[in-house]
Design an enzyme around this catalytic site. Structure first.
Site, PDB file in Angstrom:
ATOM      1  N   GLU A 113      36.528  30.190 105.958  1.00 35.45           N
ATOM      2  CA  GLU A 113      36.177  28.600 106.256  1.00 35.45           C
ATOM      3  C   GLU A 113      33.891  28.899 107.259  1.00 35.45           C
ATOM      4  OE1 GLU A 113      35.129  26.105 105.790  1.00 35.45           O
ATOM      5  OE2 GLU A 113      35.653  24.668 106.913  1.00 35.45           O
ATOM      6  N   ASP A 114      33.642  28.764 106.467  1.00 38.85           N
ATOM      7  CA  ASP A 114      32.120  28.365 106.778  1.00 38.85           C
ATOM      8  C   ASP A 114      31.922  28.382 108.965  1.00 38.85           C
ATOM      9  OD1 ASP A 114      32.318  26.098 107.110  1.00 38.85           O
ATOM     10  OD2 ASP A 114      30.538  25.261 106.218  1.00 38.85           O
ATOM     11  N   ASP A 117      34.696  24.067 113.725  1.00 42.73           N
ATOM     12  CA  ASP A 117      34.062  22.584 114.590  1.00 42.73           C
ATOM     13  C   ASP A 117      35.254  21.919 114.878  1.00 42.73           C
ATOM     14  OD1 ASP A 117      31.244  21.426 115.807  1.00 42.73           O
ATOM     15  OD2 ASP A 117      32.184  19.638 114.046  1.00 42.73           O
ATOM     16  N   PHE A 166      23.894  21.818 116.114  1.00 46.35           N
ATOM     17  CA  PHE A 166      24.511  21.796 114.368  1.00 46.35           C
ATOM     18  C   PHE A 166      23.340  22.716 113.653  1.00 46.35           C
ATOM     19  CE2 PHE A 166      24.164  20.115 110.236  1.00 46.35           C
ATOM     20  CZ  PHE A 166      25.276  19.801 109.819  1.00 46.35           C
ATOM     21  N   ARG A 179      21.731  25.325 102.667  1.00 53.70           N
ATOM     22  CA  ARG A 179      22.268  26.639 102.476  1.00 53.70           C
ATOM     23  C   ARG A 179      21.931  27.694 101.542  1.00 53.70           C
ATOM     24  NH1 ARG A 179      27.846  23.209 101.859  1.00 53.70           N
ATOM     25  NH2 ARG A 179      27.617  21.235 101.426  1.00 53.70           N
TER      26      ARG A 179
HETATM   27  P1  IMP Z   1      35.563  20.642 111.168  1.00 46.35           P
HETATM   28  O1  IMP Z   1      36.794  19.820 110.931  1.00 46.35           O
HETATM   29  O2  IMP Z   1      35.563  19.599 112.355  1.00 46.35           O
HETATM   30  O3  IMP Z   1      35.539  22.064 112.415  1.00 46.35           O
HETATM   31  O4  IMP Z   1      34.517  20.968 110.543  1.00 46.35           O
HETATM   32  C1  IMP Z   1      34.290  22.031 109.472  1.00 46.35           C
HETATM   33  C2  IMP Z   1      33.261  21.297 109.092  1.00 46.35           C
HETATM   34  O5  IMP Z   1      32.159  21.037 109.142  1.00 46.35           O
HETATM   35  C3  IMP Z   1      32.552  22.758 108.289  1.00 46.35           C
HETATM   36  O6  IMP Z   1      33.567  23.436 107.109  1.00 46.35           O
HETATM   37  C4  IMP Z   1      31.545  22.392 108.541  1.00 46.35           C
HETATM   38  O7  IMP Z   1      31.198  21.877 106.454  1.00 46.35           O
HETATM   39  C5  IMP Z   1      30.805  21.332 108.630  1.00 46.35           C
HETATM   40  N1  IMP Z   1      29.966  21.827 110.074  1.00 46.35           N
HETATM   41  C6  IMP Z   1      30.761  21.780 111.464  1.00 46.35           C
HETATM   42  N2  IMP Z   1      29.806  21.785 111.805  1.00 46.35           N
HETATM   43  C7  IMP Z   1      29.040  22.940 111.266  1.00 46.35           C
HETATM   44  C8  IMP Z   1      27.447  22.324 111.150  1.00 46.35           C
HETATM   45  O8  IMP Z   1      27.565  23.222 112.553  1.00 46.35           O
HETATM   46  N3  IMP Z   1      26.398  22.866 110.374  1.00 46.35           N
HETATM   47  C9  IMP Z   1      26.848  22.448 109.232  1.00 46.35           C
HETATM   48  N4  IMP Z   1      28.103  21.701 108.578  1.00 46.35           N
HETATM   49  C10 IMP Z   1      29.098  21.676 109.761  1.00 46.35           C
HETATM   50 MG    MG Z   2      29.232  20.733 104.865  1.00 42.10          MG
END
Ligand code: IMP
Ligand code: MG
Length: 196
Positions: A113-114, A117, A166, A179
């Site tokens: 996963e990237d 968050d 962000f 991207r």
């Molecule tokens: P989570 O479910 O809140 O952990 O978020 C995961 C997804 O939110 C990631 O796969 C990203 O696509 C997106 N995301 C969260 N933070 C960022 C950020 O700082 N930049 C871009 N995408 C983000």
């Molecule tokens: Mg995204």
């Protein structure tokens, strides 16, 4: 151990639409760290076929770079979930938009996963995958923003721990843009975006 992203070398680059970008993690540091993670993963599972599951689309560059650096048997699959849409804030809702091509039963699965968050996406994916009887599941994330965590999710491999900002680049987007940037940068929105 996850590296802490240094923001010492601040290069402010003006981009279009009033948005600006400050490089947080250079392409060289990304490549070096990805190589280290690949080594760590293979060391943990020296003799096993590994099944990397990339979360589209943000993890694509991370998965392809990581996959190339892991020796031995490695297979790939991809899954897609909806999370942010065009906003920088999560809706808290996770939905599967593209399922895997093949079964993960009996496999050693590494979810790639990237960014970790709030943790909502990975918590959801873990729940879905655990029902499919893999041999084991591990999580590899390029970035970790621990300050934002809502769901308690543990990532086994973390590239960089970053502050609550962000970020875009190396697969990460803002409304599908940025991207393709080879570095990871902090995005500041212009005045028009902030007031809307
Ligand atoms: P989570 O479910 O809140 O952990 O978020 C995961 C997804 O939110 C990631 O796969 C990203 O696509 C997106 N995301 C969260 N933070 C960022 C950020 O700082 N930049 C871009 N995408 C983000
Ligand atoms: Mg995204």
């Amino acid at each position: 151990m996850a590296k802490r992203a240094k923001s010492a070398k601040v290069s402010q680059r003006k981009i279009n639409r009033g948005e600006s970008l400050r490089i947080l993690i250079s392409r060289a540091r990304l490549q070096k760290r990805v190589k280290e993670i690949a080594r760590e993963i293979r060391k943990d599972f020296p003799d096993e076929p590994l099944h990397l599951v990339g979360v589209l689309k943000g993890a694509v560059f991370f998965l392809t770079d990581l996959g190339k650096q892991i020796p031995g048997e490695v297979s790939f699959d991809f899954i897609a979930v909806s999370s942010y849409g065009a906003s920088t804030h999560t809706s808290g809702q996770v939905r599967l938009t593209r399922d895997l091509d093949s079964s993960i039963e009996g496999k050693t699965v590494i979810i790639v996963e990237d960014i970790l968050d709030t943790g909502m996406t990975l918590q959801y994916l873990l729940r879905v995958f655990e029902q499919r009887k893999p041999k084991r599941i591990r999580i590899a994330v390029l970035l970790d923003k621990p300050e934002r965590r809502i769901a308690s999710v543990h990532a086994d491999y973390v590239g960089f721990t970053i502050p609550n900002e962000f970020v875009v680049g190396y697969g990460l987007d803002y409304a599908e843009r940025y991207r393709n940037m080879p570095d990871v940068g902090v995005l500041s929105l212009g005045p028009s975006a902030k007031s809307s």
